[in-house]
Design a protein around this motif. Structure first.
Motif, PDB file in Angstrom:
ATOM      1  N   ARG A   1      51.179  63.323  44.419  1.00  0.00           N
ATOM      2  CA  ARG A   1      51.442  64.531  43.633  1.00  0.00           C
ATOM      3  C   ARG A   1      50.633  65.714  44.170  1.00  0.00           C
ATOM      4  O   ARG A   1      51.134  66.841  44.264  1.00  0.00           O
ATOM      5  N   ARG A   2      49.391  65.472  44.523  1.00  0.00           N
ATOM      6  CA  ARG A   2      48.537  66.521  45.063  1.00  0.00           C
ATOM      7  C   ARG A   2      49.145  67.121  46.331  1.00  0.00           C
ATOM      8  O   ARG A   2      49.227  68.341  46.493  1.00  0.00           O
ATOM      9  N   ILE A   3      49.592  66.245  47.227  1.00  0.00           N
ATOM     10  CA  ILE A   3      50.167  66.708  48.493  1.00  0.00           C
ATOM     11  C   ILE A   3      51.478  67.438  48.256  1.00  0.00           C
ATOM     12  O   ILE A   3      51.767  68.465  48.874  1.00  0.00           O
ATOM     13  N   GLN A   4      52.292  66.922  47.344  1.00  0.00           N
ATOM     14  CA  GLN A   4      53.566  67.576  47.037  1.00  0.00           C
ATOM     15  C   GLN A   4      53.350  68.986  46.491  1.00  0.00           C
ATOM     16  O   GLN A   4      54.052  69.931  46.862  1.00  0.00           O
ATOM     17  N   LEU A   5      52.370  69.124  45.609  1.00  0.00           N
ATOM     18  CA  LEU A   5      52.042  70.450  45.090  1.00  0.00           C
ATOM     19  C   LEU A   5      51.552  71.367  46.206  1.00  0.00           C
ATOM     20  O   LEU A   5      51.883  72.562  46.246  1.00  0.00           O
ATOM     21  N   ARG A   6      50.763  70.805  47.120  1.00  0.00           N
ATOM     22  CA  ARG A   6      50.184  71.610  48.204  1.00  0.00           C
ATOM     23  C   ARG A   6      51.252  72.111  49.151  1.00  0.00           C
ATOM     24  O   ARG A   6      51.223  73.259  49.593  1.00  0.00           O
ATOM     25  N   LEU A   7      52.204  71.266  49.480  1.00  0.00           N
ATOM     26  CA  LEU A   7      53.203  71.611  50.490  1.00  0.00           C
ATOM     27  C   LEU A   7      54.491  72.172  49.898  1.00  0.00           C
ATOM     28  O   LEU A   7      55.302  72.740  50.623  1.00  0.00           O
ATOM     29  N   GLY A   8      54.711  71.966  48.605  1.00  0.00           N
ATOM     30  CA  GLY A   8      55.911  72.504  47.964  1.00  0.00           C
ATOM     31  C   GLY A   8      57.196  71.821  48.373  1.00  0.00           C
ATOM     32  O   GLY A   8      58.275  72.420  48.310  1.00  0.00           O
ATOM     33  N   ILE A   9      57.120  70.550  48.787  1.00  0.00           N
ATOM     34  CA  ILE A   9      58.316  69.831  49.232  1.00  0.00           C
ATOM     35  C   ILE A   9      59.112  69.346  48.012  1.00  0.00           C
ATOM     36  O   ILE A   9      58.552  68.756  47.091  1.00  0.00           O
ATOM     37  N   THR A  10      60.402  69.583  48.025  1.00  0.00           N
ATOM     38  CA  THR A  10      61.275  68.989  47.018  1.00  0.00           C
ATOM     39  C   THR A  10      61.179  67.472  47.148  1.00  0.00           C
ATOM     40  O   THR A  10      61.366  66.928  48.241  1.00  0.00           O
ATOM     41  N   THR A  11      60.889  66.789  46.042  1.00  0.00           N
ATOM     42  CA  THR A  11      60.603  65.355  46.109  1.00  0.00           C
ATOM     43  C   THR A  11      61.416  64.589  45.082  1.00  0.00           C
ATOM     44  O   THR A  11      61.487  64.985  43.911  1.00  0.00           O
ATOM     45  N   VAL A  12      62.022  63.487  45.527  1.00  0.00           N
ATOM     46  CA  VAL A  12      62.748  62.572  44.642  1.00  0.00           C
ATOM     47  C   VAL A  12      62.047  61.222  44.712  1.00  0.00           C
ATOM     48  O   VAL A  12      61.916  60.637  45.793  1.00  0.00           O
ATOM     49  N   PHE A  13      61.607  60.755  43.564  1.00  0.00           N
ATOM     50  CA  PHE A  13      60.745  59.572  43.457  1.00  0.00           C
ATOM     51  C   PHE A  13      61.455  58.520  42.617  1.00  0.00           C
ATOM     52  O   PHE A  13      61.800  58.774  41.462  1.00  0.00           O
ATOM     53  N   VAL A  14      61.697  57.358  43.179  1.00  0.00           N
ATOM     54  CA  VAL A  14      62.337  56.260  42.459  1.00  0.00           C
ATOM     55  C   VAL A  14      61.272  55.297  41.963  1.00  0.00           C
ATOM     56  O   VAL A  14      60.414  54.858  42.734  1.00  0.00           O
ATOM     57  N   THR A  15      61.332  54.970  40.673  1.00  0.00           N
ATOM     58  CA  THR A  15      60.374  54.016  40.121  1.00  0.00           C
ATOM     59  C   THR A  15      60.945  53.376  38.861  1.00  0.00           C
ATOM     60  O   THR A  15      61.811  53.947  38.198  1.00  0.00           O
ATOM     61  N   HIS A  16      60.462  52.172  38.561  1.00  0.00           N
ATOM     62  CA  HIS A  16      60.771  51.551  37.273  1.00  0.00           C
ATOM     63  C   HIS A  16      59.559  51.609  36.359  1.00  0.00           C
ATOM     64  O   HIS A  16      59.592  51.139  35.230  1.00  0.00           O
ATOM     65  N   ASP A  17      58.474  52.224  36.845  1.00  0.00           N
ATOM     66  CA  ASP A  17      57.216  52.296  36.114  1.00  0.00           C
ATOM     67  C   ASP A  17      57.141  53.628  35.372  1.00  0.00           C
ATOM     68  O   ASP A  17      56.973  54.687  35.970  1.00  0.00           O
ATOM     69  N   GLN A  18      57.275  53.575  34.055  1.00  0.00           N
ATOM     70  CA  GLN A  18      57.314  54.813  33.271  1.00  0.00           C
ATOM     71  C   GLN A  18      56.006  55.588  33.361  1.00  0.00           C
ATOM     72  O   GLN A  18      56.008  56.818  33.368  1.00  0.00           O
TER      73      GLN A  18
ATOM     74  N   GLY B   1      56.174  73.890  53.910  1.00  0.00           N
ATOM     75  CA  GLY B   1      57.331  73.366  53.196  1.00  0.00           C
ATOM     76  C   GLY B   1      57.588  74.131  51.913  1.00  0.00           C
ATOM     77  O   GLY B   1      56.786  74.103  51.007  1.00  0.00           O
ATOM     78  N   GLU B   2      58.688  74.840  51.838  1.00  0.00           N
ATOM     79  CA  GLU B   2      59.047  75.564  50.626  1.00  0.00           C
ATOM     80  C   GLU B   2      60.013  74.769  49.761  1.00  0.00           C
ATOM     81  O   GLU B   2      60.227  75.097  48.609  1.00  0.00           O
ATOM     82  N   GLY B   3      60.577  73.721  50.310  1.00  0.00           N
ATOM     83  CA  GLY B   3      61.517  72.926  49.546  1.00  0.00           C
ATOM     84  C   GLY B   3      62.885  73.589  49.449  1.00  0.00           C
ATOM     85  O   GLY B   3      63.024  74.801  49.602  1.00  0.00           O
ATOM     86  N   VAL B   4      63.895  72.777  49.195  1.00  0.00           N
ATOM     87  CA  VAL B   4      65.251  73.283  49.000  1.00  0.00           C
ATOM     88  C   VAL B   4      65.846  72.580  47.786  1.00  0.00           C
ATOM     89  O   VAL B   4      65.378  71.529  47.362  1.00  0.00           O
ATOM     90  N   ALA B   5      66.880  73.182  47.234  1.00  0.00           N
ATOM     91  CA  ALA B   5      67.555  72.579  46.087  1.00  0.00           C
ATOM     92  C   ALA B   5      68.383  71.380  46.547  1.00  0.00           C
ATOM     93  O   ALA B   5      68.897  71.336  47.664  1.00  0.00           O
ATOM     94  N   VAL B   6      68.495  70.400  45.660  1.00  0.00           N
ATOM     95  CA  VAL B   6      69.302  69.200  45.904  1.00  0.00           C
ATOM     96  C   VAL B   6      70.255  69.024  44.723  1.00  0.00           C
ATOM     97  O   VAL B   6      69.870  69.275  43.569  1.00  0.00           O
ATOM     98  N   ALA B   7      71.483  68.615  44.994  1.00  0.00           N
ATOM     99  CA  ALA B   7      72.435  68.421  43.911  1.00  0.00           C
ATOM    100  C   ALA B   7      73.321  67.201  44.169  1.00  0.00           C
ATOM    101  O   ALA B   7      73.810  67.003  45.284  1.00  0.00           O
TER     102      ALA B   7
END
Length: 371
Positions: free
Chosen positions: A203-220, A25-31
Motif C-alpha cells: 500500500r505504501r508503494i502504491q500510494l508513492r507511485l500512484g499506480i492503478t492497482t487491482v488486488f485479488v484476495t479472499h482475506d477480508q 506512475g500516474e495510473g490509468v483508468a480500468v473498466a
C-alpha cells in the motif's frame, strides 16, 4: 484532518533521495464492461461490470470460486473474455496480447529465476524492453530500495526468506513503471506477521507511485486495510462495490454482511423498517419485508450489561491484546459475539448479561422461497 493519497505517501516515504521511480506512475483508468467468461460448462464471470479510477487501489474480494482470479486474468490478457469489453486508459484491450497491455503482475508464487540475483531478477523486464544498461540498473536499484531490499541486490532467491522473495517479485513488477499493477493473492503463502508487513508495504508503494492497482484476495482484513474501494464478488458477479467503511457499516446484501466483518446471526421480527430482537428495536439496512428474519449483529454492538440485560452463558472468551472477544449463548440458544475490555476476564460457564446497541443491521429473510 483529511489525509489524501499525497499526504499519506509523503508521511511514510523517505524524501532524502531523488528516487528514479518517484512520481513516474500516474495510473490509468480500468473498466470491465459487461464481461462474460464461459469455459463451456457455464459462465465463471457474467455481466461483470466495474470501473476503476486512475491511481485507485481496488480489491476483488470473495470466497474461492467466485471468479475474482478469472477477472484478473481477463484484465491481464491471460484469459480471453467470451463477451464484453475490457478497457485500460480508455482503450479496448479485450483482444490485445498480455505483453502489449503494459501491466505489472505479482502472483502467489514468487516465480523468481533461481539462477539470477535479486538485482538480475529485478532487471529482467527492463532488459526485455531493451532499456539502456545504466538507466535499467538505476531503476532496478531504486525499485529494490522502495521494497527495502537494496542491501540484498547480490543475493540469490534461495538465500532469501519468503517475504523477501515476494518483495523482489513486487520490485520486478513496478520497475517497468506499468500503467496497472495486478496482485493475485500475493500474501497468502506468507506467515501472519510477514503478511501484515508486506501488505502495508504494498500500500505504501502504491500510494508513492500512484499506480492503478487491482488486488485479488479472499482475506477480508487485507482488503479492508489497503483498499480505496472493494468489489465483493459472489458466483461470478459483483454484490457490492464501496469503500471499506461502506461495506462494513452499510452492507447492501446478506452476502456482503456475512463475508465482510464478523457477525452473529440473530432471529428477529421486522416491522416498518425496524428489527426487534431481545426487546430491542433497531433500524434495518435497505428494504426488508415485514415478518420473521435473521439479522447480522456486529460484536462491537454487543456489550456486557447489568442485571436488566439479556441473560447469557459464556461459551468461550479470547484475549486479543487490547480487547477480548467473547461468545455467549442466550436462554433460547442464540449465539452472540461481543467485544469488551481486556481486563474483563470471563470463563466458560460464567453467567452474564448483555445489551445491544441500536445500530442498523443487515437482514436475511428466513422465508425459504427468498433468494
Amino acid at each position: 484532518m483529511t489525509v489524501t493519497r499525497e499526504s499519506a505517501a509523503s508521511a511514510v516515504i523517505p524524501t532524502e533521495r531523488n528516487l528514479v521511480l518517484a512520481g513516474r506512475g500516474e495510473g490509468v483508468a480500468v473498466a470491465f464492461d459487461r464481461v462474460v467468461k464461459d469455459y463451456g460448462s457455464g459462465p465463471v464471470l457474467h455481466d461483470f461490470t466495474l470501473e476503476i479510477e486512475a491511481g485507485e487501489f481496488v480489491s476483488l474480494l470473495g470466497p474461492s470460486g467466485c471468479g475474482k482470479t478469472t477477472a484478473l486474468r481477463v484484465l491481464a490478457g491471460l484469459e480471453t473474455s467470451t463477451d464484453g469489453v475490457v478497457r485500460i486508459g480508455g482503450e479496448d484491450v479485450s483482444r490485445v496480447p498480455t505483453n502489449r497491455r503494459d501491466l505489472g503482475m505479482v502472483f502467489q508464487s514468487y516465480s523468481l529465476f533461481p539462477h539470477l540475483t535479486v538485482l538480475g531478477n529485478t532487471l529482467f523486464g527492463l532488459r526485455m524492453r531493451r532499456v539502456a544498461k545504466a538507466n535499467a540498473r538505476a531503476r532496478a536499484l531504486d525499485a529494490l530500495e522502495l521494497v527495502g531490499l537494496g542491501h540484498l541486490a547480490d543475493r540469490y532467491p534461495h538465500q532469501l526468506s519468503g517475504g523477501q522473495q515476494q518483495r523482489v517479485a513486487l520490485a520486478r513488477a513496478i520497475v517497468t513503471e506499468p500503467r496497472v499493477l495486478l496482485l493475485d493473492e500475493p500474501l497468502s503463502a506468507l506467515d501472519a506477521k510477514v503478511r501484515v508487513q508486506l501488505r502495508d508495504e504494498i500500500r505504501r508503494i502504491q500510494l508513492r507511485l500512484g499506480i492503478t492497482t487491482v488486488f485479488v484476495t479472499h482475506d477480508q482484513e487485507e482488503a479492508l486495510a489497503v483498499s480505496d474501494r472493494i468489489a465483493v464478488m459472489d458466483r461470478g458477479g459483483i454484490e457490492q462495490v464501496g469503500t471499506p467503511e461502506e461495506l462494513y457499516l452499510r452492507p447492501a446484501s446478506p452476502i456482503v454482511a456475512a463475508f465482510v466483518g464478523l457477525s452473529s446471526l440473530v432471529p428477529a421480527t421486522i416491522s416498518g423498517g425496524f428489527a426487534e430482537l431481545f426487546g430491542t428495536r433497531v433500524p434495518v439496512l435497505g428494504d426488508a419485508p415485514d415478518g420473521s428474519a435473521e439479522v447480522f449483529v456486529r460484536p462491537e454492538n454487543v456489550r456486557l450489561a447489568g442485571d436488566d440485560g439479556i441473560a447469557a452463558t459464556v461459551q468461550e472468551s479470547t484475549f486479543l491484546g487490547s480487547f477480548r472477544r467473547t461468545l455467549v449463548t442466550t436462554a433460547d440458544g442464540t449465539a452472540l459475539r461481543l467485544q469488551h475490555d481486556a481486563d474483563e476476564r470471563l470463563e466458560f460457564g460464567d453467567r452474564v448479561h448483555v445489551a445491544l446497541a441500536p445500530a442498523p443491521v443487515a437482514v436475511r429473510s428466513t422465508d425459504p422461497s427468498a433468494p
